[in-house]
Scaffold this active site. Structure first.
Site, PDB file in Angstrom:
ATOM      1  NE  ARG A   1      -2.664   1.151   3.567  1.00 28.38           N
ATOM      2  CZ  ARG A   1      -3.564   1.230   4.552  1.00 28.38           C
ATOM      3  NH1 ARG A   1      -4.860   1.365   4.266  1.00 28.38           N
ATOM      4  NH2 ARG A   1      -3.181   1.154   5.816  1.00 28.38           N
TER       5      ARG A   1
ATOM      6  CG  ASP B   1      -4.445   2.651  11.362  1.00 26.77           C
ATOM      7  OD1 ASP B   1      -5.448   3.308  11.730  1.00 26.77           O
ATOM      8  OD2 ASP B   1      -4.455   1.909  10.361  1.00 26.77           O
TER       9      ASP B   1
END
Length: 542
Positions: free
Chosen positions: A161, A442
């Site tokens: 990613r 996160d």
């Protein structure tokens, strides 16, 4: 050195020397010069779209692409090698130990993350590239403290990613302009590894984050076509799964698949960023105020509608409909609490597989077995593309529903303040994911806390259990209580100076007319300056 290309940091000299070959830098420069103007125009288009939303124009499915949605004959590319069965995917940053543990976890794939679970220090970004290069070539084994880390015989399939279109990479400029973080991450991985991956029976596979419009998917597709031609690779070798993690993208699912159809490997429910986007995009809509973060579950109407539409859309076009992340992590010292947490994971994964998802995400290797068992029991084949969900009818109003049971509580506000401060301070210090209150936090979960606090202050909401108004002063009080030395007792390794920046940042955010687009964009200058970039080249960070 390549004309026009400048590297502004030497914090990871060895890794940089290996990555920044003339060929790699020429490729980076070619991508930048070809696509940067389009990227910038699309970012301006996001601002225009937000102004329309603020003025009261509601989101809807685009009229100009109705023919694409109505045409039943087109399908996406078949699954590439290693992507036929994706029942469990583990995600995490790209440090060497994490890469080995994730690839060895038993999950089908590992999404190596340069985005929300990585703080983009230059060392993290370039060393992460080295770690992935070495993993692909099975040269990643190492020993530390007497413990050996060795790649297994059958590791997970690697998916990368890159950062989203909105983020710059300020440590590298081309023609005196910072390059795109997306293109930096993509280009280095692709240039150094694409042919090697194919030779080993896999391919260059990606997860694409934070898109808000099908034209942004078109840009990625153009990048893929250009890049494959550039290195002499057969077209349609790349595969990309798009995270549907912004509210506007939920109205463009079929169009996004259509734009990427020769490179698509499906869509994913990026649940935490989606909640963040739901609040942020509807910042001018008082009716969109949400309760405590814990109450905004996958079963509330707007989240359930988004899940059902994503599964239907993907299977209509013959690609994977991936489920989302369970943020729970094992609780080692409390068996009863751990059982409660793991039962939440089981229930979440059962909901996903019975809804028709083809796989799910986990954040911790010890949860892999739980997720795998649930999918093995309920998904007997490699995927569920045959589950068409033809009964599903999702209208724009369903995706925009604000019927969310729950309250704004004193504890919910305090948890948001604590999480926002802890994550922000950790991120500035170079750590992009932290365990907090037995959840893996996160950037996405931290962003929810930030915009919720802004929303509650902006609309003068009251605390359900005390009747108090949520004001900037209320938040200031919690910042004082949760910050400073108290924060260090909850999350280890935080620097006092970073905590102070986090405190100042949050106090400023709840006083703004509108919340910032991304905390990562706001705070990137701190990382860049620490990496040696001239302060004069950076925007004010706060």
């Amino acid at each position: 050195m390549i004309p026009g290309v400048k590297i502004h940091s030497q914090v990871a000299a060895k890794a940089q020397a290996e990555l920044f070959t003339d060929g790699a830098l020429k490729f980076l420069a070619a991508l930048h010069r070809t696509f940067e103007s389009t990227r910038q125009s699309l970012l301006v288009a996001r601002e225009d779209a937000q102004r329309r939303l603020d003025s009261g124009v509601p989101l809807d499915f685009p009229a100009e692409t109705a023919h694409i949605r109505a045409e039943p004959s087109w399908h996406c590319a078949p699954p590439a090698p290693g992507l036929e069965d994706r029942r469990v995917e583990i995600t995490g940053p790209t440090d060497r130990k994490m890469v080995i543990n994730a690839l060895n976890s038993g999950a089908k794939t590992f999404m190596a993350d340069f985005e929300d679970s990585s703080a983009p220090t230059f060392a993290n970004m370039v060393n992460g590239q080295i770690n992935l290069r070495d993993a692909i070539r099975r040269q990643i084994d190492f020993e530390v403290g007497g413990k050996k880390y060795k790649l297994s015989e059958n590791p997970a399939v690697l998916i990368v990613r890159p950062r989203g279109w909105h983020l710059d990479e300020p440590r590298v400029t081309v023609d005196n302009t910072p390059i795109s973080g997306s293109l930096f991450d993509f280009a280095l991985y692709f240039y150094h590894n694409a042919h090697e991956l194919v030779k080993r029976g896999s391919g260059p596979y990606f997860y694409l984050p934070k898109m808000e419009h099908y034209l942004e998917a078109r840009l990625w597709n153009d990048v893929f076509v250009f890049s494959q031609s550039y290195i002499g690779m057969a077209h349609n070798t790349i595969r990309a799964t798009v995270l549907i993690e912004t509210l506007p993208a939920a109205f463009h699912m079929e169009e996004i698949l259509f734009e990427l159809r020769n490179h698509s490997s499906g869509l994913n429910c990026g649940r935490w960023d989606y909640i963040f986007s739901f609040i942020k995009k509807r910042r001018a809509d008082r009716s969109a105020v949400l309760p405590d973060r814990k109450d905004v579950t996958m079963t509330v109407p707007f989240m359930d509608a988004y899940v059902r539409l994503l599964i239907q859309t993907c299977h209509k076009r013959k690609v994977a409909a991936m489920g989302g992340m369970s943020a729970q992590i094992p609780i080692k010292n409390d068996p009863k609490a751990n059982e409660v947490a793991m039962n939440k994971v089981r229930a979440d994964k059962l909901r996903e597989v019975t809804a028709g998802h083809d796989g799910t995400w986990i954040a911790h290797p010890l949860i892999e077995k739980i997720a795998h068992e649930i999918f093995d029991q309920n998904m007997l084949g490699p995927n569920q593309y045959y589950v068409l969900r033809s009964e599903v009818k999702v209208a724009a109003a369903d995706l925009l529903s604000t019927k969310v049971p729950g309250k704004i509580t004193a504890e919910g506000i305090r948890e948001n303040v604590q999480t926002c401060l802890a994550y922000t301070a950790a991120w500035i210090g170079g750590n992009g994911c932290i365990p907090l209150n037995y959840l893996m936090e996160d950037a996405a979960t931290a962003e929810i806390t930030r915009v919720q606090l802004w929303q509650w202050v902006h609309y003068g909401m009251r605390v359900a259990d005390t009747g108090e108004l949520v004001t900037p002063a209320y938040v200031d009080r919690l910042v004082a209580e949760c910050g400073g030395e108290a924060l260090g007792k909850v999350v280890g390794g935080l620097r006092a100076e970073d905590v102070k920046v986090a405190e100042e940042y949050l106090r400023g955010q709840v006083r703004r007319e509108w919340p910032s687009e991304f905390l990562t964009s706001d705070l990137m200058p701190y990382l860049a300056i620490r990496d040696g970039v001239e302060p004069s080249l950076q925007r004010a960070a706060l």
